[in-house]
Scaffold this motif. Structure first.
Motif, short mmCIF file in Angstrom:
data_model
loop_
_atom_site.label_atom_id
_atom_site.label_comp_id
_atom_site.label_asym_id
_atom_site.label_seq_id
_atom_site.Cartn_x
_atom_site.Cartn_y
_atom_site.Cartn_z
N VAL A 24 149.65 3.16 -39.71
CA VAL A 24 149.79 3.58 -41.10
C VAL A 24 148.52 4.25 -41.63
N SER A 25 147.39 3.53 -41.56
CA SER A 25 146.16 4.08 -42.14
C SER A 25 144.93 3.39 -41.60
N PHE A 26 143.79 4.06 -41.77
CA PHE A 26 142.53 3.44 -41.40
C PHE A 26 142.17 2.34 -42.39
N MET A 36 139.55 -10.35 -39.35
CA MET A 36 139.20 -10.91 -38.04
C MET A 36 137.71 -11.17 -37.91
N GLY A 37 136.91 -10.59 -38.79
CA GLY A 37 135.46 -10.73 -38.70
C GLY A 37 134.83 -9.77 -37.71
N LEU A 38 135.54 -8.66 -37.39
CA LEU A 38 134.99 -7.68 -36.45
C LEU A 38 133.87 -6.90 -37.12
N PRO A 39 132.78 -6.64 -36.41
CA PRO A 39 131.69 -5.86 -37.00
C PRO A 39 132.06 -4.38 -37.06
N GLY A 40 131.45 -3.66 -37.98
CA GLY A 40 131.71 -2.23 -38.12
C GLY A 40 131.45 -1.45 -36.85
N ARG A 41 130.50 -1.90 -36.04
CA ARG A 41 130.18 -1.19 -34.80
C ARG A 41 131.33 -1.24 -33.79
N ALA A 42 132.31 -2.13 -34.02
CA ALA A 42 133.47 -2.22 -33.11
C ALA A 42 134.48 -1.10 -33.36
N PHE A 43 134.32 -0.36 -34.49
CA PHE A 43 135.22 0.75 -34.79
C PHE A 43 134.80 1.96 -33.96
N ASP A 44 135.75 2.54 -33.25
CA ASP A 44 135.45 3.65 -32.34
C ASP A 44 136.31 4.87 -32.67
N GLY A 45 136.18 5.34 -33.90
CA GLY A 45 136.82 6.59 -34.30
C GLY A 45 138.25 6.47 -34.78
N ASP A 46 139.10 5.80 -34.00
CA ASP A 46 140.50 5.63 -34.42
C ASP A 46 141.05 4.26 -34.04
N VAL A 71 149.34 2.74 -27.18
CA VAL A 71 148.32 2.86 -28.22
C VAL A 71 148.15 4.31 -28.66
N VAL A 72 147.94 5.21 -27.73
CA VAL A 72 147.73 6.63 -28.08
C VAL A 72 149.00 7.21 -28.70
N ARG A 73 150.15 6.84 -28.18
CA ARG A 73 151.41 7.33 -28.74
C ARG A 73 151.55 6.91 -30.20
N LEU A 74 151.22 5.66 -30.51
CA LEU A 74 151.30 5.17 -31.88
C LEU A 74 150.32 5.91 -32.79
N LEU A 75 149.10 6.11 -32.30
CA LEU A 75 148.10 6.83 -33.10
C LEU A 75 148.54 8.26 -33.37
N ARG A 76 149.04 8.93 -32.35
CA ARG A 76 149.49 10.32 -32.54
C ARG A 76 150.66 10.39 -33.51
N ALA A 77 151.62 9.50 -33.39
CA ALA A 77 152.79 9.51 -34.26
C ALA A 77 152.39 9.29 -35.72
N ALA A 78 151.33 8.52 -35.94
CA ALA A 78 150.86 8.24 -37.30
C ALA A 78 149.91 9.31 -37.81
N GLY A 79 149.52 10.24 -36.94
CA GLY A 79 148.55 11.27 -37.32
C GLY A 79 147.14 10.73 -37.42
N LEU A 80 146.86 9.63 -36.75
CA LEU A 80 145.55 8.99 -36.82
C LEU A 80 144.70 9.17 -35.57
N ARG A 81 145.21 9.85 -34.56
CA ARG A 81 144.46 10.02 -33.31
C ARG A 81 143.27 10.94 -33.54
N ARG A 82 142.10 10.48 -33.15
CA ARG A 82 140.88 11.28 -33.22
C ARG A 82 140.34 11.46 -31.82
N ARG A 83 140.14 12.69 -31.43
CA ARG A 83 139.61 12.99 -30.10
C ARG A 83 138.14 12.63 -30.04
N LYS A 84 137.68 12.30 -28.86
CA LYS A 84 136.26 12.01 -28.65
C LYS A 84 135.45 13.28 -28.82
N ARG A 85 134.29 13.16 -29.45
CA ARG A 85 133.36 14.28 -29.55
C ARG A 85 132.65 14.45 -28.22
N PRO A 86 132.30 15.69 -27.86
CA PRO A 86 131.51 15.88 -26.63
C PRO A 86 130.22 15.06 -26.71
#
Length: 91
Positions: A24-26, A36-46, A71-86
């Protein structure tokens, strides 16, 4: 509100990891990660990287278990998939 998590099968830093995503959304994803108590550094773009030791907590809080290939299929369908930067660290 639906969050999804794949099995902890991704190695890194001496542990195995899962990917936690929203269809749905970020904002929804960040709110769940905060619960869950996850740290911000655990976020990896999408997605959040979730250690195997926290997998059961994610499921207990309502994350739906899916196959890794979904996972990737769900992200793409939601328009939330972010490609890795070089030059970005591998996920």
């Amino acid at each position: 509100m639906t969050l999804y998590i794949d099995p902890p099968q991704w190695p890194g830093h001496g542990r195995m990891w899962s990917h936690l995503v929203s269809d749905v959304s970020f904002d929804e994803l960040h709110a769940f990660a905060a619960r869950m108590g996850l740290p911000g550094r655990a976020f990896d773009g999408d997605h959040y990287d979730v250690a195997a030791s926290s997998y059961a907590d994610a499921v207990r809080l309502g994350a739906v278990e899916v196959r890794s290939r979904d996972v990737v299929r769900l992200l793409r369908a939601a328009g939330l998939r972010r490609r890795k930067r070089p030059g970005a660290r591998p996920g």
